[in-house]
Motif scaffolding. Sequence first.
Motif: not given
Length: 553
Positions: A244, A279, A283, A308-310, A338-339
Amino acid sequence: MVKHQPLQVYERQLCLSCLTGIYGCRWKRYQRSHDDSSKWECSWFFLVCCSFLLLLVWSYFWLEARNDYNEFNWLLYNRSAVWKDGTVPILATTLTGFTYTAFLMILALCHIALGQQLNLYWIHKIVVLAILLSTITGVVSIDDFWQDEWDIVIISLQFTGPFLHIGALAAVTALGWVITNQVVRMERSRLQVVMLVIYVSILLVLYLVPLFISSPCIMDRSKLGPRPAVIGRRGAPMLAPEHTIMSFSKALQQKVTALEADVTISLDGVPFLMRDRTLRRTTNVDKLFPARQDHDASFFNWTEIRSLNAGFWFLRDDPYWTVQYMSEKDRNRTANQTVCSLAELLRLAARTNRSVIFSLRGPPPQHPRHQKKVRAAVPLLQQTSDEKLPVAELKERGISTLTLHYSQARAQDISRQFSGSNVSVNVYPVNEPWLYSLMWCSGVQSVSSDAPHILKKVPNPIWIMVLISLCTHSKAGQWKMSGMRSYNPEQIMLSAVVRRPSRDINLMKEKLIFSEISNGVGSTDELSVYTGNGLDAYARDDIMMPARHANKL
């Protein structure tokens, strides 16, 4: 008046009562005996010793394998599809078993020293047998599941060998009085001779071991190379979620020389950063796309990936046990990560004048960009090799950098074969200060680390043992220590604390105080280095992109 005299006066032997009571549940005086122990009880003492020695090796393995705990958990995840810290139960049971068997062995040695008969309690026998069998099962399982990690034991001995040797000598010397006392009590001369021969042989071997100890840290201080550059492996994954922007920003705060990442191509051709095939681990794909959570990450388009939330997984799983030390601001920032795309990473590197090193995971055969050649599209990229090839073959391929696992980085190969041919060596993963010090003494140019914040605190190797040679004075013909009169502060014998009450050492200390020591720290502006984990199912390209070519890509 009649006085009654006691026939016998018993002394209170509380220590002896506790000794025999804990070991054999013989708390009463009449239960004790000074007779020779039976062969059956001697066999159990042998099993206790074997369990202790096996657990000693097992504990040492896990102590040194701390450098690769995250790799172990990642392997468990790939098998079970559930992220869990498998090192916690292993470390807890190992520490408990080692403490238990060590305590029993000390009690047994005290029995032998005091001439008491060995009689191990039946509950202790069951526990010792269970510990021995479970440890053997663990060793066999690790040999099958994580076989390559045994190399860490051999490598660590190059660093801990001198200290383990001193500890072994102290332990065997301390056992001398127990052996002597037992030999004196023996009535059979043959057993006396056999025991003495075994003990003296072990002692002699320990005294001869230093002749065979080989370590890169035993060297001339003047030959120590510059400090290896530290590369942020997936950023700083101990401080922020891997791959990230926050993780790479944390790595830059630790003054890393380059940033390293694993790159995957999305369905619509956008390169993004992802280590796993899916993922699911890093994520919330299981919530947004539950039916596709097991699909390859390459089969998602960039719009879906970006949604997506990373970062939330990092707060939930706490893979490095560091979340508790994060500030509230960092936790909120982590939860909104995020990614990251490759373009974002390159822009960050360009602003900070850093190099970017990435491993491109080839997409599956069904992917529309499976056949695309990266080198043909971007000829400015520099390729590295993760195989220890001959120098001539490396030159033929135009490769000037090797990326090796630390188990392959031997000091002899680095100093003789690669350094003389202008081939730089990068080693991964290096997360512990002792391993970083060992690689420094071996002469590597850079290391890839998950813990740049830890390696930042290692300005010098933890210890260096310098060989001080004897020379003959050409005129007087007398032996003297070289460099004793004109002491150079770079020739200190051991950076660890070693006290010796001699006039020469005091002279060294006085001159060291008034000497100016300069610590050379090597820096690299541009590294053709890569380290990362590829997947066996796809081809792997190891590529380095200098920051100044980011816009061209």
